[in-house]
Design an enzyme around this catalytic site. Structure first.
Site, PDB file in Angstrom:
ATOM      1  N   HIS A 290       0.860  -1.187   0.000  1.00  0.00           N
ATOM      2  CA  HIS A 290       0.000   0.000   0.000  1.00  0.00           C
ATOM      3  C   HIS A 290       0.894   1.233   0.000  1.00  0.00           C
ATOM      4  O   HIS A 290       2.045   1.186   0.464  1.00  0.00           O
ATOM      5  CB  HIS A 290      -0.886   0.014   1.241  1.00  0.00           C
ATOM      6  CG  HIS A 290      -1.947  -1.042   1.237  1.00  0.00           C
ATOM      7  ND1 HIS A 290      -3.031  -0.981   2.082  1.00  0.00           N
ATOM      8  CD2 HIS A 290      -2.105  -2.178   0.511  1.00  0.00           C
ATOM      9  CE1 HIS A 290      -3.816  -2.025   1.875  1.00  0.00           C
ATOM     10  NE2 HIS A 290      -3.261  -2.776   0.921  1.00  0.00           N
TER      11      HIS A 290
ATOM     12  N   GLU B 220       1.015   3.809   1.835  1.00  0.00           N
ATOM     13  CA  GLU B 220       1.511   4.203   3.153  1.00  0.00           C
ATOM     14  C   GLU B 220       2.703   3.356   3.587  1.00  0.00           C
ATOM     15  O   GLU B 220       3.706   3.891   4.070  1.00  0.00           O
ATOM     16  CB  GLU B 220       0.409   4.061   4.221  1.00  0.00           C
ATOM     17  CG  GLU B 220      -0.815   4.902   3.958  1.00  0.00           C
ATOM     18  CD  GLU B 220      -1.942   4.140   3.266  1.00  0.00           C
ATOM     19  OE1 GLU B 220      -3.109   4.360   3.618  1.00  0.00           O
ATOM     20  OE2 GLU B 220      -1.652   3.331   2.350  1.00  0.00           O
TER      21      GLU B 220
ATOM     22  N   CYS C 152      -6.114   1.779   6.014  1.00  0.00           N
ATOM     23  CA  CYS C 152      -6.706   0.525   6.495  1.00  0.00           C
ATOM     24  C   CYS C 152      -6.044   0.155   7.822  1.00  0.00           C
ATOM     25  O   CYS C 152      -5.108   0.818   8.275  1.00  0.00           O
ATOM     26  CB  CYS C 152      -6.501  -0.576   5.459  1.00  0.00           C
ATOM     27  SG  CYS C 152      -4.771  -1.076   5.250  1.00  0.00           S
TER      28      CYS C 152
ATOM     29  N   CYS D  46      -2.198  -0.444   7.508  1.00  0.00           N
ATOM     30  CA  CYS D  46      -1.432   0.793   7.369  1.00  0.00           C
ATOM     31  C   CYS D  46      -1.477   1.625   8.646  1.00  0.00           C
ATOM     32  O   CYS D  46      -0.479   2.248   9.023  1.00  0.00           O
ATOM     33  CB  CYS D  46      -1.937   1.591   6.171  1.00  0.00           C
ATOM     34  SG  CYS D  46      -1.568   0.771   4.603  1.00  0.00           S
TER      35      CYS D  46
END
Length: 152
Positions: A56, A58, A86, A89
């Site tokens: 992801h 992040e 999420c 993260c």
């Protein structure tokens, strides 16, 4: 016309990363990490490209920032991300000790900061950043809506 604030400028970089990710078939999410007003890392989602469910925006930005700074804790750093993080993260943000989190669009389905599990409010959360939502939220949401409309 008013001048853009630094927050909007950093979010513009995150939006550009999200657009790039979307153009590569990735869910269009971008993240930027800033220390003392300087961008030290920026990434877009790469889960499909890297064949990695943890890639992801992040987590990738956290990895780059930690490598650049030569440390696992990113105290004093701020993160700008186009979508509410999420739970994975949010956990990475907590463990990295990010000082402030700015995000654009809320994620009612998968978000874990204001929506869903509210990770930073959990008793087991080691560190909670200051959280600011809605920074360029309309632009972030529009990118996501257009991406998913085009995929259907």
């Amino acid at each position: 016309m008013t001048a853009a604030t630094p927050k909007e400028n950093f979010m513009d970089i995150a939006l550009a990363e999200a657009e790039l990710a979307g153009s590569m078939g990735e869910v269009p999410v971008g993240a930027v990490i800033v220390l003392n007003g300087e961008v030290i890392a920026h990434c877009g989602n790469r889960t499909r490209t890297d064949h990695d469910p943890t890639a992801h925006a992040e987590t990738l930005a956290i990895r780059l920032a930690a490598q650049k700074l030569g440390r696992e804790r990113l105290e004093g750093c701020d993160m700008y991300v186009t979508l509410e993080p999420c739970s994975m993260c949010a956990g990475a943000i907590s463990h990295a000790r990010i000082r402030r989190l700015y995000f654009g669009a809320r994620d009612e389905k998968g978000g874990a900061v204001i929506s869903g599990t509210r990770f930073f409010a959990s008793e087991t959360c080691h560190h909670s950043p200051e959280v600011y939502d809605g920074i360029s939220g309309d632009a972030s949401a529009r990118l996501l809506k257009e991406f998913f409309l085009n995929r259907r």
